[in-house]
Design an enzyme around this catalytic site. Structure first.
Site, PDB file in Angstrom:
ATOM      1  N   GLU A 155       0.819  -1.232   0.000  1.00  0.00           N
ATOM      2  CA  GLU A 155       0.000   0.000   0.000  1.00  0.00           C
ATOM      3  C   GLU A 155       0.849   1.278   0.000  1.00  0.00           C
ATOM      4  O   GLU A 155       0.643   2.168   0.825  1.00  0.00           O
ATOM      5  CB  GLU A 155      -0.978  -0.016   1.182  1.00  0.00           C
ATOM      6  CG  GLU A 155      -1.881  -1.234   1.156  1.00  0.00           C
ATOM      7  CD  GLU A 155      -2.960  -1.237   2.245  1.00  0.00           C
ATOM      8  OE1 GLU A 155      -2.902  -0.389   3.145  1.00  0.00           O
ATOM      9  OE2 GLU A 155      -3.849  -2.093   2.179  1.00  0.00           O
ATOM     10  N   GLU A 270      -5.071 -11.138  -1.291  1.00  0.00           N
ATOM     11  CA  GLU A 270      -5.870 -10.978  -0.061  1.00  0.00           C
ATOM     12  C   GLU A 270      -7.364 -11.089  -0.361  1.00  0.00           C
ATOM     13  O   GLU A 270      -8.174 -10.301   0.133  1.00  0.00           O
ATOM     14  CB  GLU A 270      -5.572  -9.622   0.599  1.00  0.00           C
ATOM     15  CG  GLU A 270      -4.104  -9.404   0.888  1.00  0.00           C
ATOM     16  CD  GLU A 270      -3.803  -8.124   1.674  1.00  0.00           C
ATOM     17  OE1 GLU A 270      -4.731  -7.488   2.204  1.00  0.00           O
ATOM     18  OE2 GLU A 270      -2.610  -7.767   1.741  1.00  0.00           O
TER      19      GLU A 270
HETATM   20  C1  XIL Z   1      -5.513  -6.765   8.363  1.00  0.00           C
HETATM   21  C2  XIL Z   1      -5.711  -8.057   9.164  1.00  0.00           C
HETATM   22  O1  XIL Z   1      -6.604  -8.895   8.482  1.00  0.00           O
HETATM   23  C3  XIL Z   1      -6.219  -7.725  10.546  1.00  0.00           C
HETATM   24  O2  XIL Z   1      -6.265  -8.917  11.337  1.00  0.00           O
HETATM   25  C4  XIL Z   1      -5.322  -6.699  11.210  1.00  0.00           C
HETATM   26  O3  XIL Z   1      -5.888  -6.304  12.447  1.00  0.00           O
HETATM   27  C5  XIL Z   1      -5.130  -5.475  10.336  1.00  0.00           C
HETATM   28  O4  XIL Z   1      -4.654  -5.886   9.060  1.00  0.00           O
HETATM   29  N1  XIL Z   1      -4.628  -4.767   3.708  1.00  0.00           N
HETATM   30  C6  XIL Z   1      -3.542  -5.485   4.095  1.00  0.00           C
HETATM   31  C7  XIL Z   1      -3.629  -6.420   5.246  1.00  0.00           C
HETATM   32  O5  XIL Z   1      -2.500  -5.445   3.429  1.00  0.00           O
HETATM   33  O6  XIL Z   1      -2.405  -6.537   5.939  1.00  0.00           O
HETATM   34  C8  XIL Z   1      -4.736  -6.039   6.191  1.00  0.00           C
HETATM   35  O7  XIL Z   1      -4.876  -7.093   7.147  1.00  0.00           O
HETATM   36  C9  XIL Z   1      -6.030  -5.797   5.442  1.00  0.00           C
HETATM   37  C10 XIL Z   1      -5.879  -4.699   4.429  1.00  0.00           C
END
Ligand code: XIL
Length: 356
Positions: A155, A270
């Protein structure tokens, strides 16, 4: 490399054809044939269910061919204090993956979020650079040859590059500027030259002006690294999909083609579907979630091979979507391939269609 390859050596379509061409009889035996375009099915692993739910581990063993620690490799998990590294949680997941012959994806070496307070309080360009390099060297070295792919940076593109951009604000960018990305990739490549290095980001799949600007920003970063001869091997599309948004098919296909033309791999890193705007009826909701993912995966696979398709968790019982994108009727979100009782949902069938 992993200690064991989970997959028997399957024949690819190309090798079957080559076998037939050479007059080999083995090619006619009923062998499983893997299309060249099949991705590996990955699952992001959250420590809580991993430790407490045996069914989660069983389903990982049965279905996943890749495992990604969800939070255990982030700075806040590894770096409670400036002087130490706590690899406890990450090691649990990495060891499990290796013992069960799964590939491992590392998430992530640099992010503006999920940093411990002491990192957010760092100051001075040199000090920030030194901390970043030291962290990446230590973490990549520990899992050298074991973690196959890394989200080196996560990001780094602004939410809306048309408004304030193109870079995301945060500790790394604020002190190091665009160089923070160069430093991260260069350091990771020096420590583990065999690792495949990815840039990872979200909101890259529709065809709104904001998404197009985000895609352009990613392409520019890739070109920036390539111009400097800094290795980058792939782009990860997070794919936190919104059930109420349509895939911008043509635009997504063109984006993937442009990445491929630059010699990059593409992965879905993701996957989950935000169902906050869908009707309450569970069956219709599960169908809507599955259809959203199918529309996206169909488009993206039509543009070329995906390395992995990784689901951001496995069961609806544990998903960040429930808290981050809550429904108005306060029903639990249903963004993942298995329901809260660990039963497969239509989304799982969709993922299976596109994975080996
Ligand atoms: C999220 C996790 O799923 C949660 O458990 C944590 O509290 C915060 O992070 N984009 C990303 C991930 O790259 O690392 C994030 O994951 C969700 C959004």
């Amino acid at each position: 490399m992993n200690k064991a390859d989970p997959k028997p050596k399957l024949l690819t379509r190309r090798s079957v054809i080559a076998g037939i061409g050479a007059g080999a009889t083995w090619a006619l035996a009923p062998q499983p044939v893997l299309a060249d375009t099949r991705a590996r099915f990955g699952v992001a692993v959250h420590l809580e269910p991993f430790r407490n739910e045996p069914v989660f581990r069983e389903l990982l063993i049965r279905h996943a061919s890749l495992i990604a620690p969800m939070n255990a490799l982030k700075w806040a998990s590894l770096r409670h204090t400036k002087g130490e590294f706590d690899f406890g949680g990450a090691d649990e997941i990495v060891n499990f993956a290796e013992q069960n012959g799964k590939r491992i994806h590392g998430h992530t070496l640099l992010w503006y979020g999920y940093n411990p307070v002491w990192v957010e309080q760092l100051s001075g360009e040199r000090r920030v650079e030194r901390e970043l390099i030291n962290h990446i060297e230590t973490v990549v070295d520990r899992y050298k040859g074991r973690i196959e792919t890394w989200d080196v940076v996560n990001e780094v593109v602004a939410h809306d590059p048309l408004d304030k951009g193109p870079w995301r604000k945060g500790i790394w960018h604020d002190y190091l500027g665009p160089r923070h990305v160069d430093i991260a990739f260069k350091t990771a490549a020096q420590v583990d030259p065999s690792a495949r290095l990815f840039i990872n980001d979200y909101d890259l799949e529709d065809d709104s002006p904001r998404t197009k600007a985000r895609q352009e920003a990613i392409l520019r970063i890739v070109q920036r690294l390539q111009d400097k001869n800094i290795p980058i091997h792939g782009v990860g599309l997070q794919a936190h999909l919104y059930a109420e948004r349509r895939t911008g098919r043509e635009n997504l296909v063109r984006f993937v083609e442009r990445l491929k033309a630059l010699g990059l791999e593409v992965a879905v890193t993701e996957l989950d579907v935000i169902d906050w705007k869908l009707s309450a009826d569970r069956e219709r909701r599960d169908r809507g979630v599955a259809d959203t993912a199918n529309e996206f995966l169909e488009a993206i696979t039509s543009a070329g091979t995906l390395r992995n398709i990784t689901s951001w968790g496995l069961s609806d019982k544990y998903s960040w979507i429930n808290e981050t994108f809550p429904r108005k009727d306060s029903a639990r979100a249903r963004p993942l391939p298995f329901d809260e009782n660990w039963q497969a949902k239509p989304l799982f069938d969709v993922i299976r269609k596109y994975t080996a």
